[in-house]
Design an enzyme around this catalytic site. Structure first.
Site, PDB file in Angstrom:
ATOM      1  N   HIS A 281      51.539 -27.676   3.328  1.00  0.00           N
ATOM      2  CA  HIS A 281      52.831 -27.556   2.629  1.00  0.00           C
ATOM      3  C   HIS A 281      53.141 -28.818   1.832  1.00  0.00           C
ATOM      4  O   HIS A 281      54.302 -29.247   1.736  1.00  0.00           O
ATOM      5  CB  HIS A 281      53.953 -27.279   3.634  1.00  0.00           C
ATOM      6  CG  HIS A 281      55.017 -26.352   3.116  1.00  0.00           C
ATOM      7  ND1 HIS A 281      54.913 -24.979   3.185  1.00  0.00           N
ATOM      8  CD2 HIS A 281      56.215 -26.590   2.513  1.00  0.00           C
ATOM      9  CE1 HIS A 281      55.986 -24.430   2.659  1.00  0.00           C
ATOM     10  NE2 HIS A 281      56.794 -25.401   2.238  1.00  0.00           N
ATOM     11  N   ASP A 312      45.370 -26.137  -1.203  1.00  0.00           N
ATOM     12  CA  ASP A 312      46.371 -26.870  -1.966  1.00  0.00           C
ATOM     13  C   ASP A 312      46.813 -28.070  -1.142  1.00  0.00           C
ATOM     14  O   ASP A 312      46.266 -28.336  -0.076  1.00  0.00           O
ATOM     15  CB  ASP A 312      47.542 -25.969  -2.375  1.00  0.00           C
ATOM     16  CG  ASP A 312      48.497 -25.631  -1.228  1.00  0.00           C
ATOM     17  OD1 ASP A 312      48.437 -26.257  -0.154  1.00  0.00           O
ATOM     18  OD2 ASP A 312      49.333 -24.724  -1.413  1.00  0.00           O
ATOM     19  N   GLY A 314      48.086 -32.140  -2.141  1.00  0.00           N
ATOM     20  CA  GLY A 314      47.470 -33.423  -2.447  1.00  0.00           C
ATOM     21  C   GLY A 314      46.666 -33.454  -3.724  1.00  0.00           C
ATOM     22  O   GLY A 314      46.310 -34.527  -4.210  1.00  0.00           O
TER      23      GLY A 314
END
Length: 382
Positions: A281, A312, A314
């Site tokens: 997240h 996803d 970073g």
């Protein structure tokens, strides 16, 4: 190289700095921050950047092609736009700007349940190509109605979220009054007055609302009542029994987002899901957890031949996309980078950011002599 971008902002870092000057501080901190002490927020990117790629300079090379097949569709690049809540708070009309740009560039856009455009509007703009991310409702009839709306909008992929069993502890949002229930302070109002373009466009497009949820919300809720409604309406904790009826009901591709360990990846396979997105997240939920690239490597190695493994959290740039693909991801998603772009450049921000990422990724592929996306793991320095 075709530099068909605004040359004042040739990096995501430049977009971030511009965005910081364009939007109220409370909106920027909501976008930019993680949880607790931001340890995992920063570790996500720094760990990705420890990955090194091997170039082959004397090998025969004709061209580098970044087209990528995913769930029966060939996308023009191996990255898409991740779901982000309250996008219209950060820049008015942001989800529509990004959905249009994604459609024109032939990359996926994922609409969040809690962003500021409706399933129907985004489905219309993308001609039924947008994905939809579901926050799990507490009531089955609400869950079923939202899923039916996503199907009616021709969403090809439904993403179910598993990494929000409880809201992250985010000190910035608490200070700024953006926790649930939200509160608009005098300080926030002064910040708005200092960002006249943002304020004017917000006036034109209207106060941001949870557009997908509007049919289910009582009219005239104040901010405190809105917080209570959200708390009562959604239960973020998923389990196998909650996923099974969704799998039975949804006829398209079903993806689990928020996977961070091998056990959950194995359960996703057992439940018949089509893909997983390794994610934490964006570092906004568990500051004491791993960065995303670490479990990605293990999960891709163990289960990559059984389910689509994506990532996803970073990823900020074209080189980051390359590093992630080389580490085993079949596809990647970025959230903050696109929101920086829209907050910095408004209606042109989506196109600019996608073009920038494509150019960066293309340069890496040509530099290391990588002819297609599937060849990236051959350039990973172990």
């Amino acid at each position: 190289m075709d530099l068909s971008i605004n040359k004042k902002y040739p990096s995501v870092y430049d977009l971030r700095e511009r965005a910081k000057k364009k939007i109220p501080n409370f909106a920027f901190e909501y976008l930019d921050g993680g949880c607790n002490e931001d340890v995992n927020l920063h570790k996500n990117t720094s760990d990705i950047r420890e990955v090194e790629l091997l170039p082959y300079y004397l090998s025969k090379h004709t061209r580098s092609d970044m087209k990528t097949e995913l769930f029966g569709h060939v996308y023009d690049a191996p990255f898409g736009i991740a779901p982000v809540g309250l996008q219209g708070l950060m820049w008015p009309n942001a989800p529509e700007i990004l959905a249009k740009a994604a459609f024109e560039h032939n990359i996926p856009f994922i609409l969040s349940t809690v962003t500021t455009s409706s399933i129907e509007r985004i489905g219309e703009l993308t001609e039924g190509r947008a994905w939809f991310q579901l926050y799990h409702p507490t009531e089955d009839n609400l869950r079923d109605d939202i899923i039916n709306r996503a199907a009616a909008a021709d969403c090809p992929v439904l993403v179910i979220l598993c990494d929000v069993p409880t809201f992250g502890f985010r000190p910035r949002d608490i200070r700024n009054g953006l926790a649930m229930p939200p509160k608009m302070s005098v300080k926030n109002i002064l910040q708005i007055l200092g960002r006249p373009e943002w304020a004017l466009k917000t006036l034109v497009h209207g106060q941001p609302n949870f557009e997908t949820l509007k049919p289910y919300m009582p009219k005239g809720l104040d901010l405190k009542q809105l917080g209570k409604f959200m708390d009562q309406t959604f239960s973020g904790r998923l389990n196998e029994e909650k996923i099974k009826p969704i799998r039975d009901m949804w006829k398209g591709k079903l993806v689990l987002k928020g996977v961070s360990n091998e056990a959950d990846a194995e359960k996703a396979i057992r439940l018949g899901l089509d893909g997983i997105i390794v994610s934490n997240h964006g570092g906004r939920q568990l500051d004491a957890g791993e960065s995303t690239i670490r479990p990605l490597v293990r999960i891709a190695k163990e289960y990559g031949n059984q389910i689509k493994v994506m990532m996803d959290s970073g990823i900020r740039s074209g080189p980051d996309i390359a590093r992630t693909m080389a580490s085993g991801a079949e596809f990647t998603f970025l959230g903050r980078s696109f929101m920086y772009g829209v907050a910095a450049l408004g209606a042109k921000g989506g196109d600019h950011t996608i073009s920038l990422l494509k150019m960066e990724l293309q340069q890496v592929m040509e530099q290391i002599c990588c002819e297609n996306i599937g060849d990236f793991p051959n350039h990973l320095i172990k």
